[in-house]
Design a protein around this motif. Structure first.
Motif, PDB file in Angstrom:
ATOM      1  N   GLY A  20       0.827  -1.211   0.000  1.00  0.00           N
ATOM      2  CA  GLY A  20       0.000   0.000   0.000  1.00  0.00           C
ATOM      3  C   GLY A  20       0.854   1.250   0.000  1.00  0.00           C
ATOM      4  O   GLY A  20       1.909   1.275  -0.620  1.00  0.00           O
ATOM      5  N   SER A  21       0.430   2.257   0.727  1.00  0.00           N
ATOM      6  CA  SER A  21       1.143   3.532   0.654  1.00  0.00           C
ATOM      7  C   SER A  21       2.513   3.457   1.339  1.00  0.00           C
ATOM      8  O   SER A  21       2.647   2.897   2.430  1.00  0.00           O
ATOM      9  CB  SER A  21       0.299   4.620   1.309  1.00  0.00           C
ATOM     10  OG  SER A  21      -0.082   4.206   2.598  1.00  0.00           O
ATOM     11  N   LEU A  22       3.479   4.044   0.678  1.00  0.00           N
ATOM     12  CA  LEU A  22       4.858   4.011   1.179  1.00  0.00           C
ATOM     13  C   LEU A  22       4.987   4.751   2.510  1.00  0.00           C
ATOM     14  O   LEU A  22       5.750   4.357   3.382  1.00  0.00           O
ATOM     15  CB  LEU A  22       5.793   4.621   0.124  1.00  0.00           C
ATOM     16  CG  LEU A  22       7.276   4.581   0.413  1.00  0.00           C
ATOM     17  CD1 LEU A  22       7.767   3.160   0.619  1.00  0.00           C
ATOM     18  CD2 LEU A  22       8.054   5.231  -0.720  1.00  0.00           C
ATOM     19  N   TRP A  23       4.182   5.813   2.684  1.00  0.00           N
ATOM     20  CA  TRP A  23       4.356   6.624   3.897  1.00  0.00           C
ATOM     21  C   TRP A  23       3.796   5.956   5.144  1.00  0.00           C
ATOM     22  O   TRP A  23       4.038   6.415   6.250  1.00  0.00           O
ATOM     23  CB  TRP A  23       3.788   8.046   3.722  1.00  0.00           C
ATOM     24  CG  TRP A  23       2.286   8.132   3.587  1.00  0.00           C
ATOM     25  CD1 TRP A  23       1.377   8.216   4.596  1.00  0.00           C
ATOM     26  CD2 TRP A  23       1.551   8.161   2.368  1.00  0.00           C
ATOM     27  NE1 TRP A  23       0.108   8.279   4.085  1.00  0.00           N
ATOM     28  CE2 TRP A  23       0.182   8.258   2.716  1.00  0.00           C
ATOM     29  CE3 TRP A  23       1.889   8.126   1.019  1.00  0.00           C
ATOM     30  CZ2 TRP A  23      -0.825   8.298   1.766  1.00  0.00           C
ATOM     31  CZ3 TRP A  23       0.888   8.172   0.074  1.00  0.00           C
ATOM     32  CH2 TRP A  23      -0.448   8.258   0.446  1.00  0.00           C
ATOM     33  N   THR A  24       3.061   4.846   4.974  1.00  0.00           N
ATOM     34  CA  THR A  24       2.608   4.110   6.156  1.00  0.00           C
ATOM     35  C   THR A  24       3.325   2.760   6.265  1.00  0.00           C
ATOM     36  O   THR A  24       3.032   1.962   7.152  1.00  0.00           O
ATOM     37  CB  THR A  24       1.089   3.839   6.094  1.00  0.00           C
ATOM     38  OG1 THR A  24       0.817   3.107   4.886  1.00  0.00           O
ATOM     39  CG2 THR A  24       0.283   5.124   6.097  1.00  0.00           C
ATOM     40  N   PRO A  30      -0.541   2.679  -7.575  1.00  0.00           N
ATOM     41  CA  PRO A  30      -0.296   3.098  -6.190  1.00  0.00           C
ATOM     42  C   PRO A  30       0.359   1.973  -5.383  1.00  0.00           C
ATOM     43  O   PRO A  30      -0.203   1.470  -4.416  1.00  0.00           O
ATOM     44  CB  PRO A  30      -1.698   3.439  -5.678  1.00  0.00           C
ATOM     45  CG  PRO A  30      -2.611   2.616  -6.516  1.00  0.00           C
ATOM     46  CD  PRO A  30      -1.966   2.401  -7.836  1.00  0.00           C
ATOM     47  N   ALA A  31       1.539   1.565  -5.816  1.00  0.00           N
ATOM     48  CA  ALA A  31       2.316   0.521  -5.137  1.00  0.00           C
ATOM     49  C   ALA A  31       3.776   0.854  -5.399  1.00  0.00           C
ATOM     50  O   ALA A  31       4.500   0.114  -6.060  1.00  0.00           O
ATOM     51  CB  ALA A  31       1.953  -0.849  -5.688  1.00  0.00           C
ATOM     52  N   ALA A  32       4.187   2.009  -4.856  1.00  0.00           N
ATOM     53  CA  ALA A  32       5.478   2.594  -5.248  1.00  0.00           C
ATOM     54  C   ALA A  32       6.667   1.701  -4.926  1.00  0.00           C
ATOM     55  O   ALA A  32       7.569   1.530  -5.753  1.00  0.00           O
ATOM     56  CB  ALA A  32       5.646   3.958  -4.579  1.00  0.00           C
TER      57      ALA A  32
END
Ligand code: NDP
Length: 257
Positions: A88-92, A141-143
């Motif tokens: 998921g999101s890189l920032w989490t 959205p899977a950086a």
């Protein structure tokens, strides 16, 4: 090179999904197949069904990977082991998941190539097949995962250049959604997992990907299939999205002051 019973293949990530199906397909072609993964019970079951040779291997174990390169005369490497933690999101993302995903998908895959290439070059015979993804090629959205597969894309392209004149072939496989355990391993949150796997489309099967891999490695020696994208008919990539920024009005107000 048209496959023969004297060919020796090594498949990593052979205990499930695409790797397992590739072992089955290559054995059906009569190739000697070394199947490697950590879940050895699964590999033993696969060996009973197919006659493959089992290797308990963590691809992150550098010494074990180097030993495999020294002891098995690998003609065909299916460099397939991979995971999608921190999808998921890189920032989490969990810090350890970032390290694990990069190590498994990139660093270990590079060491695997490093381990088998000297033998291939000596014998003047070899084919590296790297398991990449459509996410190496298209934004999603899977950086982190995309970055690891992007690295495999570049690795494959650049190896073609480095290996000029050696006769060694390099191919990259870019699957879209394939029904495997990949997301079960990648996602802990049950609700998120259920949402992610509920595509309501007819997904590509591991056997479909394995058939494509056989096509790639069975091509005449003069043919190097450098890249093969295989996606569900009902799945597309790319395009742009228009998503309003919820705080846009406030932003504009600030600018007007
Ligand atoms: P699975 O989860 O079914 O298979 C992953 C395989 O990788 C397992 O056999 C697992 O074996 C192995 N593996 C993971 N970590 C390690 C490790 N440290 N050492 C050794 N083996 C390891 O997923 P898929 O079959 O879908 O995945 C195969 C490849 O395909 C991956 O590289 C993935 O990124 C790629 N891919 C998958 C897509 C999909 O939609 N499913 C789409 C595009 C690409 P074990 O746990 O027993 O060690």
């Amino acid at each position: 090179m048209p496959l023969s019973p004297t060919d020796v293949a090594l498949v990593t990530g052979a205990s499930s999904g695409i790797g397992e199906a590739t072992v089955v397909a290559l054995r059906q072609c009569g190739v000697v197949v070394h199947a490697a993964a950590r879940r050895v019970d699964r590999l033993e079951d696969l060996a009973e069904r197919t006659g493959c040779i089992v290797h308990e291997l963590d691809v992150r174990d550098r010494e074990a990977v180097a030993r495999i390169g020294e002891t098995i005369p690998v003609d065909i490497l299916i460099n397939n082991a991979g995971i999608g933690r921190a999808l998921g999101s890189l920032w989490t993302a969990d810090i350890d998941d970032i390290e694990l995903t990069i190590d498994t998908n990139v660093t270990s895959a590079i060491h695997m190539v490093r381990a088998v290439l000297p033998g291939m070059i000596d014998r003047g015979k070899g084919h590296i097949v790297n398991m990449s993804s459509v996410l190496a090629l298209y934004p999603a959205p899977a950086a982190l995962y995309g970055a690891t597969k992007g690295a495999i894309h570049k690795l494959s392209r650049d190896l073609r250049q480095e290996l000029q004149g050696t006769g060694i072939r390099v191919s990259e496989i870019n699957p879209g959604r394939v029904t495997t355990e990949f997301y079960n391993v990648a996602i802990d949150d049950e609700e998120q997992l259920a949402k992610t796997i509920d595509t309501r489309i007819e997904e590509v099967t591991p056997a479909d990907v394995a058939a494509s891999i056989v096509h790639v490695v069975d091509a005449p020696w003069r043919v190097n299939i450098s890249q093969l994208e295989i996606v569900p008919t009902e799945q597309t990539y790319g395009g742009s999205q228009f998503v309003p920024f919820k705080r846009r009005a406030r932003q504009s107000e600030k600018e007007a002051l």
